[in-house]
Design a protein around this motif. Structure first.
Motif, PDB file in Angstrom:
ATOM      1  N   ARG A  20     -74.132  71.196  41.248  1.00  0.00           N
ATOM      2  CA  ARG A  20     -73.900  72.279  40.341  1.00  0.00           C
ATOM      3  C   ARG A  20     -72.501  71.688  39.622  1.00  0.00           C
ATOM      4  NH1 ARG A  20     -72.122  76.629  43.627  1.00  0.00           N
ATOM      5  NH2 ARG A  20     -73.845  76.418  44.738  1.00  0.00           N
ATOM      6  N   ASP A  21     -71.732  71.020  40.402  1.00  0.00           N
ATOM      7  CA  ASP A  21     -70.611  70.143  39.751  1.00  0.00           C
ATOM      8  C   ASP A  21     -71.070  69.087  38.893  1.00  0.00           C
ATOM      9  OD1 ASP A  21     -69.063  71.925  41.143  1.00  0.00           O
ATOM     10  OD2 ASP A  21     -68.367  70.341  42.861  1.00  0.00           O
ATOM     11  N   ARG A  53     -73.896  68.974  37.447  1.00  0.00           N
ATOM     12  CA  ARG A  53     -74.549  69.585  35.992  1.00  0.00           C
ATOM     13  C   ARG A  53     -73.525  69.948  35.238  1.00  0.00           C
ATOM     14  NH1 ARG A  53     -78.164  71.649  39.829  1.00  0.00           N
ATOM     15  NH2 ARG A  53     -77.057  73.714  39.854  1.00  0.00           N
ATOM     16  N   GLU A  54     -72.346  70.877  35.757  1.00  0.00           N
ATOM     17  CA  GLU A  54     -71.375  71.189  34.769  1.00  0.00           C
ATOM     18  C   GLU A  54     -70.531  69.983  34.141  1.00  0.00           C
ATOM     19  OE1 GLU A  54     -67.121  73.377  35.961  1.00  0.00           O
ATOM     20  OE2 GLU A  54     -69.184  74.402  36.965  1.00  0.00           O
ATOM     21  N   GLN A  57     -70.045  69.349  30.533  1.00  0.00           N
ATOM     22  CA  GLN A  57     -68.915  69.310  29.485  1.00  0.00           C
ATOM     23  C   GLN A  57     -68.814  67.934  28.772  1.00  0.00           C
ATOM     24  OE1 GLN A  57     -65.950  69.447  32.879  1.00  0.00           O
ATOM     25  NE2 GLN A  57     -65.861  71.689  32.695  1.00  0.00           N
TER      26      GLN A  57
END
Length: 110
Positions: free
Chosen positions: A18-19, A21-22, A26
């Motif tokens: 998740r991190d 992908r985030e 960004q």
């Protein structure tokens, strides 16, 4: 215990994914923002160049117009300079003796 560790490992991997992908999202947004900013800067430059060209053209036209009627301004200045001379000569024009002498000179010349 192993089951709990496996669950924690699974949760940690999901969190990392998740991190990741985030972070990628960004970065993609930042890249998109940079591109948009570059486009805005380029458009601003283009607009400024067009404005400068327009101002230059107007200035040139104003100069042409000024030169077009420059002779009129010079003529007005010359006429203004003649006014004091006319005033200084005016008494001679109205003097009867001088006008007779002039008339005599004209008759002799003709």
């Amino acid at each position: 215990l192993k089951q709990r560790q496996a669950e924690e490992e699974k949760i940690r991997k999901e969190q990392e994914a998740r991190d990741e992908r985030e972070r990628q999202a960004q970065e993609a947004q930042a890249a998109k923002d940079r591109k948009e900013e570059a486009i805005r800067i380029e458009q601003a430059k283009k607009t400024q160049e067009e404005q400068e060209a327009k101002e230059k053209k107007q200035k040139e036209e104003a100069e042409k117009e000024k030169k077009k009627y420059e002779y009129v301004e010079r003529a007005k200045k010359r006429i203004d300079q003649l006014v004091p001379h006319r005033k200084s000569i005016e008494p001679f024009e109205k003097n009867k003796a001088i006008s007779k002498r002039r008339l005599g000179m004209k008759k002799m010349a003709n």
